[in-house]
Scaffold this active site. Structure first.
Site, PDB file in Angstrom:
ATOM      1  CG  ASN A  42      -0.359  -0.127   2.539  1.00  0.00           C
ATOM      2  OD1 ASN A  42       0.579  -0.904   2.741  1.00  0.00           O
ATOM      3  ND2 ASN A  42      -0.882   0.615   3.500  1.00  0.00           N
ATOM      4  CD  GLU A  44      -1.393   4.989   4.838  1.00  0.00           C
ATOM      5  OE1 GLU A  44      -2.032   4.083   5.383  1.00  0.00           O
ATOM      6  OE2 GLU A  44      -0.803   5.891   5.483  1.00  0.00           O
ATOM      7  CB  CYS A  53      -5.196  -1.401  -1.846  1.00  0.00           C
ATOM      8  SG  CYS A  53      -6.539  -0.456  -1.119  1.00  0.00           S
ATOM      9  CD  GLU A  55      -5.423  -5.870  -1.378  1.00  0.00           C
ATOM     10  OE1 GLU A  55      -4.692  -4.868  -1.153  1.00  0.00           O
ATOM     11  OE2 GLU A  55      -6.385  -6.154  -0.648  1.00  0.00           O
ATOM     12  CB  CYS A  86     -10.919  -2.158   0.147  1.00  0.00           C
ATOM     13  SG  CYS A  86     -10.224  -1.605  -1.437  1.00  0.00           S
ATOM     14  CB  CYS A  89      -8.779  -4.532  -3.651  1.00  0.00           C
ATOM     15  SG  CYS A  89      -7.567  -3.210  -3.443  1.00  0.00           S
TER      16      CYS A  89
END
Length: 130
Positions: A42, A44, A53, A55, A86, A89
């Site tokens: 990830n 940010e 993310c 993924e 999430c 994803c």
């Protein structure tokens, strides 16, 4: 490739996470049908909406290198507990591997595996939007 090896690759990817706001690091390792593994973490951003993310990082890396067929993805988190994908994803994974496997890791409970379609039962792909 066995799940243990894929989980270890996800753990290594997690160490590269950029998570200065949440302090929640995530790593992913995506197994392509041709045997290659693409990792992601990830990343940010202060605006949060620009965060990506682990993924999606792995999928984006693979697609940018010409790979679009995947078997499974392993996901780990710095919390040591399961970290399921999430919603965004899940939809991205459904796009490329609707019957693929999602392997989650918990330091205390071990691994759990789900199919992408189980995690997103009404996911859709391009052919569904006509």
């Amino acid at each position: 490739m066995d799940n243990k090896t894929l989980i270890e690759k996800a753990k290594q990817a997690m160490t590269y996470a950029y998570a200065p706001y949440s302090h929640f690091q995530v790593g992913a390792a995506l197994l392509a049908k041709d045997g290659r593994v693409f990792t992601g973490c990830n990343v940010e951003n202060a605006t949060y909406g620009a965060t990506i993310c682990a993924e999606r990082t792995a999928v984006t890396k693979a697609v940018s290198e010409g790979v679009q067929e995947f078997e499974k993805i392993a996901i780990v988190a710095s919390s040591g507990d399961y970290a399921a994908p999430c919603g965004i994803c899940r939809q991205i994974l459904f796009e490329f591997m609707p019957e693929g496997e999602v392997v989650l890791w918990s330091d205390t409970a071990g691994e759990k595996a789900f199919s992408v379609s189980d995690l997103l039962p009404f996911g859709f792909r391009g052919e569904d939007i006509k």
